[in-house]
Write a protein that holds these residues in place. Structure first.
Motif, short mmCIF file in Angstrom:
data_model
loop_
_atom_site.label_atom_id
_atom_site.label_comp_id
_atom_site.label_asym_id
_atom_site.label_seq_id
_atom_site.Cartn_x
_atom_site.Cartn_y
_atom_site.Cartn_z
N GLN A 445 0.83 -1.21 0.00
CA GLN A 445 0.00 0.00 0.00
C GLN A 445 0.86 1.26 0.00
O GLN A 445 0.55 2.23 -0.70
N LEU A 446 1.92 1.25 0.78
CA LEU A 446 2.83 2.40 0.81
C LEU A 446 3.46 2.62 -0.56
O LEU A 446 3.62 3.76 -1.01
N LEU A 447 3.81 1.52 -1.23
CA LEU A 447 4.38 1.61 -2.57
C LEU A 447 3.35 2.17 -3.55
O LEU A 447 3.68 3.01 -4.40
N LEU A 448 2.10 1.73 -3.41
CA LEU A 448 1.02 2.20 -4.29
C LEU A 448 0.78 3.70 -4.09
O LEU A 448 0.63 4.45 -5.07
N ILE A 449 0.77 4.15 -2.84
CA ILE A 449 0.59 5.58 -2.54
C ILE A 449 1.75 6.39 -3.12
O ILE A 449 1.55 7.47 -3.70
N GLY A 450 2.97 5.84 -3.00
CA GLY A 450 4.15 6.52 -3.55
C GLY A 450 4.08 6.65 -5.06
O GLY A 450 4.42 7.71 -5.62
N ILE A 451 3.60 5.61 -5.72
CA ILE A 451 3.47 5.64 -7.19
C ILE A 451 2.44 6.69 -7.61
O ILE A 451 2.68 7.47 -8.55
N TRP A 452 1.30 6.70 -6.93
CA TRP A 452 0.26 7.69 -7.23
C TRP A 452 0.78 9.11 -7.02
O TRP A 452 0.51 10.01 -7.83
N PHE A 453 1.54 9.30 -5.95
CA PHE A 453 2.10 10.62 -5.66
C PHE A 453 3.03 11.07 -6.78
O PHE A 453 2.96 12.21 -7.24
#
Length: 540
Positions: A445-453
């Motif tokens: 999830q943290l990786l997904l949030i980072g990608i979206w950012f």
């Protein structure tokens, strides 16, 4: 003839000429506008735009009035607007309730002009307001009277304050029609939650530009309002989640951002209202200005609900600062601004009472306005100090500068999403419980949030680079009267998407998408939220 001149004073001399009403150029321009107006109201009906407001039922009435209004002598137009408003009131509420609304409203205006001292007039206005407030409580329950007060109050609750302020400072209306039009703006009958139109602005902007320019601007804003409402519906049906669905950091972000995005409904309604007034010559300024792109707290304050900001600055901020200036030597701006935001908090409760009939002074509202107010105040003080010290903010017109601006936009969006979720919570404890679920987050999830950012950062930066292109700058700077083809094309698309003969040939997923655009009922989550959220309660 002299009697007529007294009853219908001439409006500014630049618009006294009547010989051009039926010129070929004007008729052609008006025909193109009328086609767009018909398309706008066709879309309003087919897409069920704010169905509960009644605007759909009165659309033919408004269209006919628009045509007549623009082909009668200019001196009679203010009186025609009053006649239009009174006609809608009588047909909507009946003889008894309609007469009560008109009589009470006219009485309030008349008291403002009594030949007695201003303070005595103010006392009489307060007495009448308290009487109406008592009727609004439903303690003495007379259905037609309660309904009448509910619909009359939004016309007067803020505009009467502005009107008295202007009279106190020497602004005298040129005619009774000017005053009646200001208070009885006919779109206010449909939309109880209404922009706070400034009286001086209302006077100055009446036919202050060529007709075709004002008309086309109105078309653009009504169209923009409809698009905002459609975006709101898509978010409701496809993206919105409830607080009970928040289980981790990802869903918490999803919940907060999607709920803040629902402000599109408010901006959509306000754009439509101001656009509709433009069609009748009221060349009013915009009420919202790209609030999702705010880069600081002060920038947000300048962009979101501009009419409200101008109202509190004019009526409360400057007079308060003038009084404080005699006693306070340090931190004048900070103290004045925080005072203004306390007043803003109380005014929101005042507004909620008149529109909904419920008294609501909650701690959650105070927390919201004090935090937002403190942030804007600190930002304002920093700007003030930089200005006094002669320090200029250097704007970097390069990729790095655009990257910083995008980061600030993302920061403001996240800040307002958090604050919006707080404001729309029942209690502080409920909000803290939902936020506490954000502590749970997996590496995925943290990786997904980072990608979206990173994606948003790149897209935002590229968008700013493109907006610096001279051709694109010219496109966005196009004058309203030069966008007829664009608005006609856009309206044609919306009209075609409302026809079954067209949509039936589209793929199933597109049909479902279009069906959501037509659906005037928000999903069950938004229905639940509307019982809590401040603006939702006002609109509903």
């Amino acid at each position: 003839m002299r009697i007529i001149d007294k009853l219908f004073p001439l409006i500014p001399s630049v618009y006294q000429q009547q010989d051009g009403l039926f010129k070929k150029a004007r008729l052609l321009s008006f025909f193109l506008i009328l086609v767009q107006v018909l398309a706008i109201f066709f879309v309003v009906r087919e897409y069920q735009f704010e169905k509960s407001s009644g605007i759909i039922d009165y659309a033919p009435f408004i269209i006919i009035a628009f045509v007549i209004y623009n082909f009668i002598a200019l001196r009679f137009r203010p009186a025609f607007i009053v006649l239009l408003s009174f006609s809608i009131i009588y047909t909507a509420f009946g003889l008894l309730a309609g007469s009560f609304i008109i009589a009470c409203g006219s009485s309030l205006i008349a008291v403002c002009h009594l030949p007695i001292k201003f303070n005595y007039r103010l006392i009489l206005i307060l007495f009448l307001a308290l009487l109406l407030a008592f009727l609004r409580t439903e303690f003495l329950f007379i259905p037609w009277m309660t309904m009448s007060v509910m619909y009359m109050a939004p016309m007067f609750m803020f505009r009467l304050i502005i009107y008295l302020y202007e009279i106190k400072h020497g602004l005298i209306p040129s005619s009774k029609w000017q005053s009646l039009v200001y208070f009885f703006m006919f779109p206010n009958i449909f939309f109880l939650f209404f922009p706070i139109v400034d009286y001086k602005t209302y006077i100055k902007t009446y036919f202050n530009a060529p007709e075709n320019e004002i008309w086309q601007k109105g078309i653009r804003w009504m169209l923009r309002g409809l698009i905002h409402i459609m975006c709101y519906r898509l978010i409701c049906f496809n993206l919105l989640i409830d607080a009970t669905d928040v289980t981790d950091l990802t869903s918490l972000f999803h919940y907060m951002i999607s709920n803040y995005s629902l402000i599109l409904r408010l901006s959509g309604i306000f754009h439509f209202i101001i656009g509709l007034l433009c069609m009748f010559g009221f060349n009013l300024p915009q009420a919202f200005n790209n609030y999702f792109t705010a880069t600081s707290f002060v920038d947000l304050w300048r962009r979101i609900n501009i009419y409200w900001r101008d109202f509190v600055l004019k009526i409360f901020f400057y007079p308060t600062m003038f009084k404080y200036k005699k006693r306070i030597k340090k931190n004048l701006l900070a103290i004045t601004m925080m005072t203004m935001f306390v007043i803003t908090w109380l005014l929101h409760s005042y507004q909620l009472y008149w529109v909904t009939g419920s008294v609501s002074i909650k701690s959650i509202d105070a927390i919201f306005w004090l935090i937002v107010g403190a942030c804007i105040t600190v930002n304002s003080v920093i700007i003030e100090r930089r200005t006094l010290e002669g320090k200029e903010v250097v704007k970097r017109e390069n990729v790095f500068g655009f990257l910083i601006i995008t980061l600030r936009m993302i920061g403001m969006l996240l800040f307002m999403s958090v604050m919006w979720s707080l404001w729309n919570s029942r209690t502080l404890e409920d909000w803290l419980f939902v936020v506490s679920k954000g502590k749970t987050a997996s590496l995925h999830q943290l990786l997904l949030i980072g990608i979206w950012f990173i994606v948003v950062l790149i897209v935002g930066t590229l968008a700013q680079v493109l907006l610096k292109n001279e051709s694109i700058k010219k496109l966005f700077a196009t004058k309203p009267q030069d966008t007829v083809l664009l608005t006609l094309f856009s309206l044609s698309i919306l009209v075609m998407l409302s026809l079954n003969s067209v949509t039936s040939h589209l793929p199933a997923y597109l049909q479902s998408f279009i069906q959501n655009l037509h659906n005037s009922s928000p999903n069950i989550i938004e229905k639940t939220n509307s019982e809590i959220g401040y603006y939702d309660r006002l609109i509903e």
